[in-house]
Write a protein that holds these residues in place. Structure first.
Motif, PDB file in Angstrom:
ATOM      1  N   ASP A  75      41.959  23.083  43.676  1.00 28.50           N
ATOM      2  CA  ASP A  75      40.950  23.529  44.640  1.00 28.50           C
ATOM      3  C   ASP A  75      40.558  24.968  44.296  1.00 28.50           C
ATOM      4  N   SER A  76      39.697  25.100  43.304  1.00 29.09           N
ATOM      5  CA  SER A  76      39.350  26.423  42.786  1.00 29.09           C
ATOM      6  C   SER A  76      38.709  27.314  43.839  1.00 29.09           C
ATOM      7  N   TRP A  77      37.884  26.719  44.702  1.00 36.39           N
ATOM      8  CA  TRP A  77      37.206  27.533  45.712  1.00 36.39           C
ATOM      9  C   TRP A  77      38.216  28.192  46.642  1.00 36.39           C
ATOM     10  N   MET A  78      39.212  27.452  47.108  1.00 36.64           N
ATOM     11  CA  MET A  78      40.221  28.025  47.998  1.00 36.64           C
ATOM     12  C   MET A  78      41.088  29.050  47.262  1.00 36.64           C
ATOM     13  N   LEU A  79      41.410  28.779  46.014  1.00 33.95           N
ATOM     14  CA  LEU A  79      42.199  29.746  45.248  1.00 33.95           C
ATOM     15  C   LEU A  79      41.393  31.021  45.015  1.00 33.95           C
ATOM     16  N   ASP A  80      40.080  30.882  44.847  1.00 26.67           N
ATOM     17  CA  ASP A  80      39.223  32.063  44.728  1.00 26.67           C
ATOM     18  C   ASP A  80      39.289  32.913  45.992  1.00 26.67           C
ATOM     19  N   ARG A  81      39.291  32.252  47.147  1.00 30.31           N
ATOM     20  CA  ARG A  81      39.340  33.005  48.408  1.00 30.31           C
ATOM     21  C   ARG A  81      40.707  33.671  48.596  1.00 30.31           C
ATOM     22  N   ALA A  82      41.756  33.007  48.146  1.00 28.60           N
ATOM     23  CA  ALA A  82      43.089  33.615  48.206  1.00 28.60           C
ATOM     24  C   ALA A  82      43.153  34.833  47.299  1.00 28.60           C
ATOM     25  N   CYS A  83      42.530  34.727  46.151  1.00 31.37           N
ATOM     26  CA  CYS A  83      42.457  35.862  45.230  1.00 31.37           C
ATOM     27  C   CYS A  83      41.677  37.008  45.870  1.00 31.37           C
ATOM     28  N   ASP A  84      40.588  36.681  46.572  1.00 36.36           N
ATOM     29  CA  ASP A  84      39.804  37.704  47.268  1.00 36.36           C
ATOM     30  C   ASP A  84      40.677  38.493  48.248  1.00 36.36           C
ATOM     31  N   LEU A  85      41.535  37.789  48.961  1.00 35.70           N
ATOM     32  CA  LEU A  85      42.391  38.475  49.924  1.00 35.70           C
ATOM     33  C   LEU A  85      43.339  39.442  49.218  1.00 35.70           C
ATOM     34  N   GLY A  86      43.930  38.997  48.125  1.00 37.20           N
ATOM     35  CA  GLY A  86      44.813  39.875  47.371  1.00 37.20           C
ATOM     36  C   GLY A  86      44.074  41.094  46.832  1.00 37.20           C
ATOM     37  N   LEU A  87      42.867  40.890  46.313  1.00 37.03           N
ATOM     38  CA  LEU A  87      42.072  42.011  45.810  1.00 37.03           C
ATOM     39  C   LEU A  87      41.754  42.996  46.921  1.00 37.03           C
ATOM     40  N   ALA A  88      41.427  42.470  48.110  1.00 35.94           N
ATOM     41  CA  ALA A  88      41.133  43.344  49.247  1.00 35.94           C
ATOM     42  C   ALA A  88      42.346  44.197  49.597  1.00 35.94           C
ATOM     43  N   PHE A  89      43.514  43.570  49.655  1.00 38.34           N
ATOM     44  CA  PHE A  89      44.736  44.314  49.961  1.00 38.34           C
ATOM     45  C   PHE A  89      44.968  45.437  48.951  1.00 38.34           C
ATOM     46  N   GLN A  90      44.793  45.122  47.665  1.00 37.31           N
ATOM     47  CA  GLN A  90      45.088  46.110  46.632  1.00 37.31           C
ATOM     48  C   GLN A  90      44.098  47.262  46.655  1.00 37.31           C
ATOM     49  N   LEU A  91      42.842  46.985  46.913  1.00 29.50           N
ATOM     50  CA  LEU A  91      41.845  48.051  46.995  1.00 29.50           C
ATOM     51  C   LEU A  91      42.166  48.997  48.149  1.00 29.50           C
ATOM     52  N   ALA A  92      42.622  48.439  49.279  1.00 32.33           N
ATOM     53  CA  ALA A  92      43.037  49.291  50.402  1.00 32.33           C
ATOM     54  C   ALA A  92      44.241  50.141  50.015  1.00 32.33           C
ATOM     55  N   ASN A  93      45.199  49.533  49.320  1.00 27.02           N
ATOM     56  CA  ASN A  93      46.393  50.271  48.895  1.00 27.02           C
ATOM     57  C   ASN A  93      46.036  51.412  47.946  1.00 27.02           C
ATOM     58  N   ILE A  94      45.134  51.153  46.993  1.00 28.46           N
ATOM     59  CA  ILE A  94      44.760  52.188  46.036  1.00 28.46           C
ATOM     60  C   ILE A  94      44.112  53.365  46.753  1.00 28.46           C
ATOM     61  N   ALA A  95      43.193  53.077  47.673  1.00 28.24           N
ATOM     62  CA  ALA A  95      42.517  54.149  48.403  1.00 28.24           C
ATOM     63  C   ALA A  95      43.506  54.965  49.227  1.00 28.24           C
ATOM     64  N   ARG A  96      44.444  54.299  49.875  1.00 23.61           N
ATOM     65  CA  ARG A  96      45.415  55.002  50.721  1.00 23.61           C
ATOM     66  C   ARG A  96      46.408  55.821  49.909  1.00 23.61           C
ATOM     67  N   ASP A  97      46.839  55.302  48.771  1.00 25.46           N
ATOM     68  CA  ASP A  97      47.978  55.874  48.046  1.00 25.46           C
ATOM     69  C   ASP A  97      47.587  56.791  46.900  1.00 25.46           C
TER      70      ASP A  97
END
Length: 357
Positions: free
Chosen positions: A182-204
């Motif tokens: 289910d590539s579409w759902m895995l893409d959305r899961a990847c989006d969530l991980g990318l969002a988390f990491q971008l927030a972490n980079i900005a904060r840290d």
């Protein structure tokens, strides 16, 4: 003269009692013990994610903990630290990465590793159908950090965020029962991980700088006329604020698309994912709100505010009508994967024994 008697070498033990090590998910450890270990690891390593994980149904929650324990342990081994604490000495990074790969391979084979985090991974990999390729995508992120790698371009930043967070999101999705095709759902899961990491980079940014790390693309720093290694200097605070806002705008696009995927999940999983998205999103937006003061102190979200986000996520999960985002993220999992597979790989270290024979 008698003929000398032929000496036949004798085995040190009768063959009937020699056994190969049996292959067992979890390396033979009891599942309950591994879950207890993993629960402690997430409680110590990530209070925000630990809180959100409590919202999952029991089966999903335990599998998420087991996977997190492996991610946390690999990160600690690669950086020579304890549960994300102060970075240790860089010496021996190659050997630690070799250990990560060897222990992960033993975990996949169901062999004991003498490390409960890797045994936990072997268990959840067997239960959820995680693959060696998935694991290697994540290990590549630890390897980049251990080798002091820094992004030169935006594409470099995308690949880094994928390895350290997007690939973890893909594994988490499969742990939650999303089919591997289910590539579409895995893409959305990847989006969530990318969002988390971008927030972490900005904060840290400040913490990373003190550890002699920087995840801002060199191209972005050049655009802002920031000299190498000078981005945390007081006279560049406004430029740094602009770059942080740029990171968070990207975060919000990935966050919005992740919500579309969450809408397809069962209620308890949807609630947990939306709670985590709200908490990490709040961290990123707080960085933008603070502007030039964002790195005077580490941005944190208090427990009461986290609980408010959990309550808001409950209402959002009940309604389950995410808004269609006005524009897609600039980064897509498919494009990142093409870059990852085509990029010159970092050659893995030689598979040396962990101890002298």
């Amino acid at each position: 003269m008698r003929k000398p008697r032929r000496v036949v070498p004798r085995m040190l033990a009768p063959s009937r009692i020699l056994r190969t090590t049996p292959s067992q998910a979890g390396g033979g450890r009891e599942r309950e013990d591994l879950v207890d270990y993993a629960e402690h690891a997430i409680a110590k390593g990530s209070r925000s994610f630990a809180l959100a994980s409590r919202l999952f149904d029991r089966d999903t929650r335990e599998k998420v903990w087991l996977l997190y324990a492996w991610c946390r342990r690999c990160d600690d081994l690669a950086d020579n630290q304890d549960h994300g604490g102060t970075l240790g000495e860089e010496e021996g990074a190659e050997r630690r990465l070799t250990a990560i790969r060897l222990l992960t391979e033993r975990a996949f084979e169901g062999l004991p590793t003498a490390d409960p985090a890797f045994d936990a991974f072997g268990l959840v990999a067997r239960e959820s159908g995680l693959t060696r390729e998935m694991a290697e995508d994540v290990i590549m992120g630890f390897e980049l950090d251990a080798r002091g790698w820094r992004p030169r371009s935006e594409a470099d930043l995308a690949r880094y965020c994928y390895h350290v967070a997007g690939a973890v999101g893909v594994m988490m999705a499969q742990v939650m029962g999303v089919p591997r095709d289910d590539s579409w759902m895995l893409d959305r899961a990847c989006d969530l991980g990318l969002a988390f990491q971008l927030a972490n980079i900005a904060r840290d940014l400040d913490e990373d700088d003190k550890a002699d790390r920087c995840y801002l693309p060199v191209e972005w720093l050049v655009e802002e006329d920031i000299e190498p290694g000078q981005h945390l200097k007081p006279h560049h605070r406004q430029e740094l604020t602009d770059i942080a806002a740029r990171l968070i705008r990207r975060m919000e696009r990935h966050e919005a698309y992740a919500r579309l995927g969450a809408a397809k999940l069962p209620f308890r999983q949807r609630w947990a994912i939306l709670a985590a998205a709200r908490i990490y999103g709040a961290i990123g937006r707080r960085v933008v709100e603070l502007g030039t003061r964002a790195w005077d102190h580490r941005v944190v979200i208090g427990r009461l505010e986290k609980l408010r986000h959990v309550a808001a996520a409950f209402g959002e999960a009940v309604r389950n009508k995410p808004e269609e985002p006005p524009e897609p993220p600039a980064w897509t999992r498919g494009a990142i994967l093409i870059d990852v597979r085509m990029a010159q790989p970092i050659p893995p270290p030689p598979m040396e024994p962990l101890a002298d024979e």
